[in-house]
Design a protein around this motif. Structure first.
Motif, PDB file in Angstrom:
ATOM      1  N   GLY A   1     -20.326 -12.276  12.053  1.00  0.00           N
ATOM      2  CA  GLY A   1     -19.065 -12.447  11.328  1.00  0.00           C
ATOM      3  C   GLY A   1     -17.987 -11.491  11.763  1.00  0.00           C
ATOM      4  N   LYS A   2     -18.083 -10.960  12.996  1.00  0.00           N
ATOM      5  CA  LYS A   2     -17.103  -9.998  13.493  1.00  0.00           C
ATOM      6  C   LYS A   2     -16.358 -10.563  14.696  1.00  0.00           C
ATOM      7  N   SER A   3     -15.064 -10.238  14.764  1.00  0.00           N
ATOM      8  CA  SER A   3     -14.242 -10.691  15.876  1.00  0.00           C
ATOM      9  C   SER A   3     -14.626  -9.966  17.159  1.00  0.00           C
ATOM     10  N   GLY A   4     -14.584 -10.710  18.268  1.00  0.00           N
ATOM     11  CA  GLY A   4     -14.862 -10.097  19.559  1.00  0.00           C
ATOM     12  C   GLY A   4     -13.681  -9.317  20.100  1.00  0.00           C
ATOM     13  N   LEU A   5     -12.539  -9.391  19.422  1.00  0.00           N
ATOM     14  CA  LEU A   5     -11.346  -8.692  19.899  1.00  0.00           C
ATOM     15  C   LEU A   5     -11.305  -7.242  19.458  1.00  0.00           C
ATOM     16  N   ARG A   6     -12.075  -6.926  18.405  1.00  0.00           N
ATOM     17  CA  ARG A   6     -11.987  -5.586  17.845  1.00  0.00           C
ATOM     18  C   ARG A   6     -13.361  -4.950  17.716  1.00  0.00           C
ATOM     19  N   ARG A   7     -13.466  -3.713  18.177  1.00  0.00           N
ATOM     20  CA  ARG A   7     -14.728  -2.997  18.089  1.00  0.00           C
ATOM     21  C   ARG A   7     -14.935  -2.392  16.708  1.00  0.00           C
ATOM     22  N   SER A   8     -13.822  -2.136  15.997  1.00  0.00           N
ATOM     23  CA  SER A   8     -13.930  -1.534  14.668  1.00  0.00           C
ATOM     24  C   SER A   8     -14.720  -2.452  13.744  1.00  0.00           C
ATOM     25  N   GLY A   9     -15.633  -1.876  13.005  1.00  0.00           N
ATOM     26  CA  GLY A   9     -16.443  -2.640  12.065  1.00  0.00           C
ATOM     27  C   GLY A   9     -17.676  -3.266  12.673  1.00  0.00           C
ATOM     28  N   ARG A  10     -17.831  -3.160  13.983  1.00  0.00           N
ATOM     29  CA  ARG A  10     -19.013  -3.746  14.629  1.00  0.00           C
ATOM     30  C   ARG A  10     -20.119  -2.697  14.665  1.00  0.00           C
TER      31      ARG A  10
ATOM     32  N   GLY B   1     -23.399  -2.920  14.813  1.00  0.00           N
ATOM     33  CA  GLY B   1     -24.474  -3.063  15.795  1.00  0.00           C
ATOM     34  C   GLY B   1     -24.106  -2.495  17.152  1.00  0.00           C
ATOM     35  N   LEU B   2     -22.922  -2.841  17.645  1.00  0.00           N
ATOM     36  CA  LEU B   2     -22.473  -2.357  18.952  1.00  0.00           C
ATOM     37  C   LEU B   2     -22.340  -0.841  18.951  1.00  0.00           C
ATOM     38  N   ASN B   3     -21.723  -0.297  17.914  1.00  0.00           N
ATOM     39  CA  ASN B   3     -21.535   1.151  17.846  1.00  0.00           C
ATOM     40  C   ASN B   3     -22.871   1.894  17.732  1.00  0.00           C
ATOM     41  N   LYS B   4     -23.791   1.325  16.999  1.00  0.00           N
ATOM     42  CA  LYS B   4     -25.113   1.936  16.860  1.00  0.00           C
ATOM     43  C   LYS B   4     -25.837   1.974  18.205  1.00  0.00           C
ATOM     44  N   MET B   5     -25.705   0.891  18.974  1.00  0.00           N
ATOM     45  CA  MET B   5     -26.336   0.823  20.292  1.00  0.00           C
ATOM     46  C   MET B   5     -25.741   1.868  21.236  1.00  0.00           C
ATOM     47  N   LEU B   6     -24.427   2.004  21.228  1.00  0.00           N
ATOM     48  CA  LEU B   6     -23.779   2.967  22.119  1.00  0.00           C
ATOM     49  C   LEU B   6     -24.121   4.411  21.729  1.00  0.00           C
ATOM     50  N   LYS B   7     -24.362   4.646  20.440  1.00  0.00           N
ATOM     51  CA  LYS B   7     -24.800   5.980  20.008  1.00  0.00           C
ATOM     52  C   LYS B   7     -26.200   6.291  20.543  1.00  0.00           C
ATOM     53  N   LYS B   8     -27.061   5.287  20.572  1.00  0.00           N
ATOM     54  CA  LYS B   8     -28.407   5.484  21.121  1.00  0.00           C
ATOM     55  C   LYS B   8     -28.340   5.720  22.628  1.00  0.00           C
ATOM     56  N   VAL B   9     -27.364   5.060  23.277  1.00  0.00           N
ATOM     57  CA  VAL B   9     -27.142   5.285  24.706  1.00  0.00           C
ATOM     58  C   VAL B   9     -26.802   6.753  24.946  1.00  0.00           C
ATOM     59  N   ALA B  10     -25.898   7.293  24.116  1.00  0.00           N
ATOM     60  CA  ALA B  10     -25.471   8.684  24.272  1.00  0.00           C
ATOM     61  C   ALA B  10     -26.632   9.661  24.093  1.00  0.00           C
ATOM     62  N   LYS B  11     -27.626   9.270  23.325  1.00  0.00           N
ATOM     63  CA  LYS B  11     -28.783  10.132  23.074  1.00  0.00           C
ATOM     64  C   LYS B  11     -29.902   9.927  24.100  1.00  0.00           C
ATOM     65  N   GLY B  12     -29.636   9.058  25.094  1.00  0.00           N
ATOM     66  CA  GLY B  12     -30.633   8.833  26.138  1.00  0.00           C
ATOM     67  C   GLY B  12     -31.800   7.966  25.710  1.00  0.00           C
ATOM     68  N   LYS B  13     -31.617   7.159  24.686  1.00  0.00           N
ATOM     69  CA  LYS B  13     -32.718   6.345  24.175  1.00  0.00           C
ATOM     70  C   LYS B  13     -32.691   4.913  24.696  1.00  0.00           C
ATOM     71  N   ILE B  14     -31.728   4.611  25.579  1.00  0.00           N
ATOM     72  CA  ILE B  14     -31.625   3.279  26.187  1.00  0.00           C
ATOM     73  C   ILE B  14     -31.320   3.443  27.670  1.00  0.00           C
ATOM     74  N   ASP B  15     -32.047   2.676  28.506  1.00  0.00           N
ATOM     75  CA  ASP B  15     -31.823   2.729  29.959  1.00  0.00           C
ATOM     76  C   ASP B  15     -31.186   1.453  30.491  1.00  0.00           C
ATOM     77  N   TYR B  16     -31.330   0.359  29.779  1.00  0.00           N
ATOM     78  CA  TYR B  16     -30.911  -0.947  30.312  1.00  0.00           C
ATOM     79  C   TYR B  16     -30.574  -1.855  29.129  1.00  0.00           C
ATOM     80  N   ILE B  17     -29.483  -2.640  29.277  1.00  0.00           N
ATOM     81  CA  ILE B  17     -29.036  -3.512  28.180  1.00  0.00           C
ATOM     82  C   ILE B  17     -28.864  -4.933  28.697  1.00  0.00           C
ATOM     83  N   ILE B  18     -29.317  -5.865  27.899  1.00  0.00           N
ATOM     84  CA  ILE B  18     -29.151  -7.287  28.223  1.00  0.00           C
ATOM     85  C   ILE B  18     -28.263  -7.914  27.152  1.00  0.00           C
ATOM     86  N   THR B  19     -27.322  -8.740  27.585  1.00  0.00           N
ATOM     87  CA  THR B  19     -26.500  -9.483  26.634  1.00  0.00           C
ATOM     88  C   THR B  19     -26.189 -10.850  27.208  1.00  0.00           C
TER      89      THR B  19
END
Length: 423
Positions: free
Chosen positions: A69-78, A80-98
């Motif tokens: 239910g989120k617009s693809g034009l805006r990152r604010s409020g998303r 899931g995406l922000n949570k994933m990028l935070k895990k990236v910053a902590k070195g907990k993800i090496d590869y992403i599929i979308t």
């Protein structure tokens, strides 16, 4: 042979092959609406990616992140995406599929920010539909180009939606899918009144016309344990104000009160003449009468205390509305223009110029002190029936009372004026 000559010996050291290690792999999904079809699609994607990653012998499942239910034009409020990028910053993800670029973002700049953020950390995002790896620098131009096409598609969709809204407005078609609207609900595409909530709405209008302020109405509703439409025990004065100004409660609808300034950021602006507006009378059942609604608007304008200056401009007076004492809203100093304030002096209740109280005689020299019993007696004789002071009668009849050094001027709402000598 020179004395310090040495034969160079070069030893070739081949690069070490990377130690085989399992990649921490995550997936990202997004659906733009919460419709049943889109929910099923999201569920299928989550299950599919979970199965794909978990069954791969060289991968470690790092989670499937998603937004619904989120617009693809805006990152604010998303989230899931922000949570994933935070895990990236902590070195907990090496590869992403979308699934595709459009699932990550429909904003070209935002796509490039995310891609470069991941590349700096040597993390690849694989776009399945486009068969592109974000980590490859030589693919950035293609990712940019495809992102621009996705963004332009969003622009076209937005323009088509706005065009559709405009045609609906011109036909007088109103929206019938209200959510959390006190007094109304929608049944089979029709707006219907919710009886219990409608009584609350009527009470709010009634209390305001009785002279209560927004804060006093709030206190009344909370004291009576009346909940908001969302079930909250505490009311907001802004909500009460908006309800009193909403023409829908008299059965009419103003269309296009707001408009979207920029489809990219989705920011809405109040329409104060920038776009056409459409007023639909009798669009649905009314909760309050048109007469009562209009009285509230007049009273609200009066309480704002708008003053027209000599040059024709209008400004708000600094005097505040007094919800406790009617006279506090009627008595005005004829000398300095300040309201009168209620005080108790030597056991008697009197009214004095607020400016004189706060700043002294130097600022307001001629303003007299009025005895409350005397002013009520005068108003009872001049305004009310049977010479008995009645607050409702005074409220409905008098616009203001100007207080001068030796007399007061009673200004009626029908523009009639009456002078009365002091004492």
């Amino acid at each position: 042979m020179p004395k310090n000559y040495f034969m160079k010996k070069i030893i070739f050291i081949p690069p070490k092959p990377p130690e085989p290690k399992k990649l921490k792999v995550a997936a990202y999904c997004r659906v733009s609406t919460l419709s049943p079809t889109q929910k099923r699609s999201l569920d299928w994607q989550i299950k599919s990616y979970t199965k794909m990653i978990s069954e791969h012998p060289d991968w470690i499942f790092a989670g499937v992140f998603y937004d619904a239910g989120k617009s693809g034009l805006r990152r604010s409020g998303r989230i899931g995406l922000n949570k994933m990028l935070k895990k990236v910053a902590k070195g907990k993800i090496d590869y992403i599929i979308t699934k595709s670029i459009s699932r990550v973002s429909r904003d070209t700049v935002e796509v490039l920010k995310i891609v470069r953020y991941l590349r700096e950390r040597r993390i690849n995002m694989y776009f399945e539909n486009e068969n592109l790896d974000s980590i490859r620098l030589d693919k950035e131009f293609e990712i940019t180009l495809r992102s621009m096409l996705v963004q332009d598609e969003s622009r076209n969709i937005s323009e088509n939606i706005q065009w559709g809204f405009q045609r609906k407005f011109e036909k007088g078609d109103i929206f019938t899918k209200y959510k959390n609207f006190m007094g109304y609900t929608c049944v089979d595409g029709e707006i219907v009144i919710v009886s219990e909530q409608a009584e609350v709405v009527r009470k709010i209008f009634e209390l305001y016309l009785q002279g209560l302020s927004f804060g006093q109405i709030k206190a009344y509703l909370e004291a009576m344990r009346i909940k908001t439409v969302t079930g909250n025990e505490y009311w907001d004065t802004t909500t009460i104000q908006k309800m009193l100004k909403n023409e829908k409660y008299k059965g009419d609808t103003m269309l296009q009160k707001t408009y979207t300034e920029d489809f990219m950021i989705g920011k809405k602006a109040r329409n104060v003449g920038q776009r056409n507006q459409y007023y639909v009378a009798n669009s649905h059942p009314a909760i309050v009468s048109g007469e009562e609604f209009d009285k509230v608007q007049v009273e609200m304008a009066k309480r704002v205390r708008l003053v027209r200056k000599a040059d024709g401009t209008v400004e708000s007076n600094s005097r505040k509305y007094n919800g406790k004492y009617l006279l506090g809203n009627l008595l005005v100093c004829g000398d300095c223009g300040a309201s009168f304030r209620r005080r108790t002096e030597r056991g008697k209740v009197v009214w004095r110029c607020a400016e004189r109280i706060e700043k002294g005689k130097e600022v307001c020299f001629n303003s007299p002190t009025l005895n409350e019993d005397w002013i009520q007696k005068v108003l009872g004789e001049m305004v009310c029936e049977n010479d008995v002071y009645n607050e409702d009668t005074v409220r409905n009849s008098i616009e203001k009372i100007l207080i001068f050094e030796s007399y007061l001027e009673i200004c009626y709402r029908n523009e009639k004026k009456l002078n009365v000598k002091l004492f």
